[in-house]
Design an enzyme around this catalytic site. Structure first.
Site: not given
Length: 293
Positions: A2-3, A104, A123, A166
């Protein structure tokens, strides 16, 4: 993983149920997730009032009245389920199993009034930590994070200075959580397409020799903000595991311009290119080589 938009969607779903609620009891049905749960985890949460529900990057933060903060990370497959809650006099809850029912469900918070908040993680790459409030900013998970992309400290001047000199590509720079917090593979690809910038472009080209921003930097900041706001409004993107806390799928994936659209015509007006897929640092990148320069 998830972002930012997915985590922010979960935060907003939790807010009306969890903020101000008292945790009557807590269950830890196993001793660990990604890392061991804090010592005395359930006992330290029992009786605590949740004063605020916040977010930093991809972490959920629950401020507790005992002076500690509960840090929650959803990991690869973590989800939060609300059951038995009432919001403005109406039921608020859902049930969406992830694998075997109950198998879970690793952590359960029983709130005063009867509602339950359950953390489900097949997971077990998620995490829960308890940190003293006055040590939050110095905690190793948070101390090196860059600014929030929707906050006031993220702007073209900052991004130019962060990228000046960079020697890495633009996508890698934006995925670096020390540069900007919360961005991930999906939304970086989408933002770069909106800004018309190639993911292979050197990050240093966002700044002049003196570190000042240029027109590319301005476009990129606007694109990042716009794509994140639209994704949050859409409830995030549901690709595999993400669901909102009301059980509904996020639907921003239907608005993807390039992500997971390899071979399709570029949606940019008058562009005759097609979406390509390349691999950068082991991650798929989707872009149009014709209009992204």
């Amino acid at each position: 993983m998830p972002e930012l938009p997915e985590v922010e969607t979960v935060r907003r779903g939790l807010l009306p149920v969890l903020q101000g609620a008292v945790i009557e009891s807590a269950e830890a049905r196993r001793p660990d997730l990604r890392w061991p749960l804090p010592e005395g985890f359930a006992e330290r949460l029992t009786g605590r009032r949740v004063e605020a529900v916040g977010r930093r990057a991809k972490y959920l933060l629950a401020d507790l009245d005992g002076g500690e903060v509960l840090i929650v990370h959803l990991g690869m497959s973590g989800s939060i389920r609300i059951e038995g809650a009432q919001v403005k006099g109406r039921p608020a809850g859902f049930y969406h199993p992830r694998g075997e029912p109950g198998t879970h469900d690793h952590v359960v918070f029983h709130l005063a009034g009867g509602a339950t908040v359950t953390f489900n993680d097949p997971r077990r790459f998620g995490a829960m930590l308890l940190v003293p409030y006055d040590q939050l900013d110095s905690h190793p998970l948070l101390s090196s994070l860059g600014p929030e992309p929707l906050g006031n400290t993220f702007h073209a001047d900052y991004l130019a200075q962060a990228c000046a000199g960079r020697r890495t590509n633009l996508k890698a720079a934006l995925l670096d959580q020390k540069v900007v917090a919360g961005l991930g593979n999906i939304y970086v690809s989408e933002a770069l397409h909106r800004a018309g910038l190639s993911p292979r472009r050197m990050a240093s080209t966002l700044a002049s020799v003196s570190g000042a921003p240029n027109v590319r930097t301005e476009r990129l900041v606007i694109a990042i903000r716009d794509v994140l706001r639209e994704a949050i409004q859409a409830g995030g993107s549901s690709l595999k595991d993400h669901r909102q806390v009301n059980g509904e799928l996020g639907y921003f994936q239907h608005n993807f311009k390039v992500y997971d659209r390899e071979g399709e015509p570029c949606p940019t007006l008058r562009c005759k290119g097609h979406v390509q897929r390349i691999v950068q640092a082991g991650r798929s990148t989707f872009f149009c080589a014709t209009c992204q320069r």
